[in-house]
Design an enzyme around this catalytic site. Structure first.
Site, PDB file in Angstrom:
ATOM      1  N   TYR A 184       0.839  -1.197   0.000  1.00  0.00           N
ATOM      2  CA  TYR A 184       0.000   0.000   0.000  1.00  0.00           C
ATOM      3  C   TYR A 184       0.882   1.259   0.000  1.00  0.00           C
ATOM      4  CZ  TYR A 184      -2.903   3.809   1.638  1.00  0.00           C
ATOM      5  OH  TYR A 184      -3.525   5.024   1.755  1.00  0.00           O
ATOM      6  N   ARG A 221       2.029   8.934  12.748  1.00  0.00           N
ATOM      7  CA  ARG A 221       1.686  10.212  13.379  1.00  0.00           C
ATOM      8  C   ARG A 221       0.188  10.509  13.299  1.00  0.00           C
ATOM      9  NH1 ARG A 221       3.357  14.840   9.703  1.00  0.00           N
ATOM     10  NH2 ARG A 221       1.444  14.061   8.742  1.00  0.00           N
ATOM     11  N   ARG A 246     -10.167   5.576   8.451  1.00  0.00           N
ATOM     12  CA  ARG A 246      -9.118   5.146   7.526  1.00  0.00           C
ATOM     13  C   ARG A 246      -8.125   4.318   8.341  1.00  0.00           C
ATOM     14  NH1 ARG A 246      -7.402  10.809   4.826  1.00  0.00           N
ATOM     15  NH2 ARG A 246      -7.407  11.378   7.035  1.00  0.00           N
ATOM     16  N   PHE A 258      15.962  19.412  -1.312  1.00  0.00           N
ATOM     17  CA  PHE A 258      14.557  19.071  -1.512  1.00  0.00           C
ATOM     18  C   PHE A 258      14.242  17.684  -0.967  1.00  0.00           C
ATOM     19  CE2 PHE A 258      11.557  16.793  -4.316  1.00  0.00           C
ATOM     20  CZ  PHE A 258      10.395  17.507  -4.066  1.00  0.00           C
TER      21      PHE A 258
END
Length: 387
Positions: free
Chosen positions: A138, A184, A197, A257
């Site tokens: 997933y 989290r 969820r 980044f």
């Protein structure tokens, strides 16, 4: 962005926060004038302020491609969204117009990953996350593929080359971030309306509760924390690949980044580990620490130092009676050894020792100055009156 109480405790947060605020203001002024690009960047800021800040590390051409890539995947993940997500869907033609202006190499990467992600997400509409393999699969579809897509965009920009194991370590970059978010966001996800969820794998949480939502109840706190610790330990397995990926990057802007979110992830895991507050409310890095990560992250040595610091922080929280303690400690010791072998750990500011706990005399001497500074910051919108 911060409170007076926080600044009294962490006075050296002020300068990085000011730099971050100025960077945000500069980014807002650099939004392209064309309507479709203006929509894309303003929408990016609304759906993900943290990502809209990190993306500013990139050069213009690559930044535009990454912005479109992110919004396309956000739209793919949105079904009947509300607020800003509804605006994104209703005015998606702006994103399409921006996409058509990208170079062909960027377009091909976005198209390929979007198709693969859509197929993978469809698989999990009616398929619950049962095993750890399901969990990895997933996370691959919703985040690992993002890592692969970004690598393809970096290659298309001509700034990077791909290592032989690029697919595996790109996937790990995505999985580490996604697993951190899933850990989290337990409470937010479980309380989702109209339906929870549930992304934590039954193979893990089934050892500690009859139902995943049972972990949020105070009577189950002990089991909940043990389950949480096992989830964190699982996430730690991806760190070696992440460090390998970042060490191979050549372009400084692409490196920043990629590196900033990874450091924020290990910092978040250090906060979440053995912390029952994950099941009670929001656990996240304070704004000032986030600003420090953005300010300090320039080289791979900085990354090794940060991972070492946060792994040390996490290690101090390991309870020897935790059922996964030995596995957790082994993971952390491996990370620390890797950082010691490659980093210059004595030549940087520590995130762990940077606790802001100055002695009382130091605080007294600073109070008047900080009060003046705080008044200025509040007047300029940098801080709020919240404590």
């Amino acid at each position: 962005m911060g409170s007076l109480g926080t600044f009294l405790r962490y006075p050296d947060d002020i300068y990085p926060l000011l730099k971050m605020k100025r960077a945000i203001e500069k980014a807002e002024k650099q939004i392209p004038p064309e309507p479709h690009w203006a929509f894309c960047y303003s929408m990016l800021h609304k759906v993900s302020r943290s990502f809209s800040l990190v993306i500013q590390q990139l050069g213009t051409e690559l930044r535009n491609a990454v912005c479109v890539f992110y919004l396309v995947l956000r739209a793919l993940d949105t079904v009947g969204g509300t607020k800003e997500y509804k605006v994104l869907m209703d005015q998606f033609h702006h994103v399409s117009a921006a996409f058509l202006e990208l170079e062909k190499g960027y377009q091909e990467a976005v198209e390929e990953i979007t198709k693969r992600m859509g197929a993978g997400m469809a698989k999990f509409i009616c398929h619950e996350v049962e095993t750890v393999d399901d969990y990895d699969e997933y996370c691959h579809y919703v985040a690992g593929l993002v890592g692969l897509g970004l690598s393809k965009l970096f290659l298309a920009s001509g700034s990077e080359v791909l290592t032989p194991d690029w697919e595996h370590i790109s996937n790990s970059m995505g999985l580490f971030l996604q697993k951190t978010n899933i850990i989290r966001d337990y409470l937010e996800d479980i309380n989702e309306i109209p339906k929870s969820r549930m992304f934590w794998p039954r193979k893990i949480w089934g050892k500690y509760a009859g139902k995943l939502e049972d972990l949020k109840y105070e009577k189950n706190s002990s089991n909940a924390v043990q389950c949480l610790n096992e989830m964190v330990t699982d996430a730690l397995t991806h760190i070696e690949d992440c460090l390998k990926y970042m060490a191979a990057l050549r372009d400084p802007s692409i490196f920043r980044f990629c590196a900033i979110p990874q450091i924020m992830a290990i910092g978040t895991l250090a906060l979440c580990y053995n912390n029952v507050q994950v099941f009670r409310g929001v656990v996240k890095l304070r704004r000032g620490l986030t600003a420090k990560v953005i300010d300090r992250t320039k080289t791979m040595a900085d990354v090794y130092g940060a991972f070492y610091d946060f792994s040390c922080m996490l290690k101090t929280k390991v309870d020897k009676n935790d059922p996964n303690a030995s596995k957790t400690l082994k993971q952390l010791e491996d990370v620390q050894q890797l950082c010691r072998d490659n980093g210059v750990l004595h030549k940087r500011k520590s995130y762990v020792n940077d606790k802001g706990q100055s002695n009382n005399l130091y605080i007294v001497m600073l109070v008047i100055l900080l009060a003046i500074v705080f008044a200025y910051l509040r007047a300029n919108g940098v801080v709020s009156d919240e404590q």
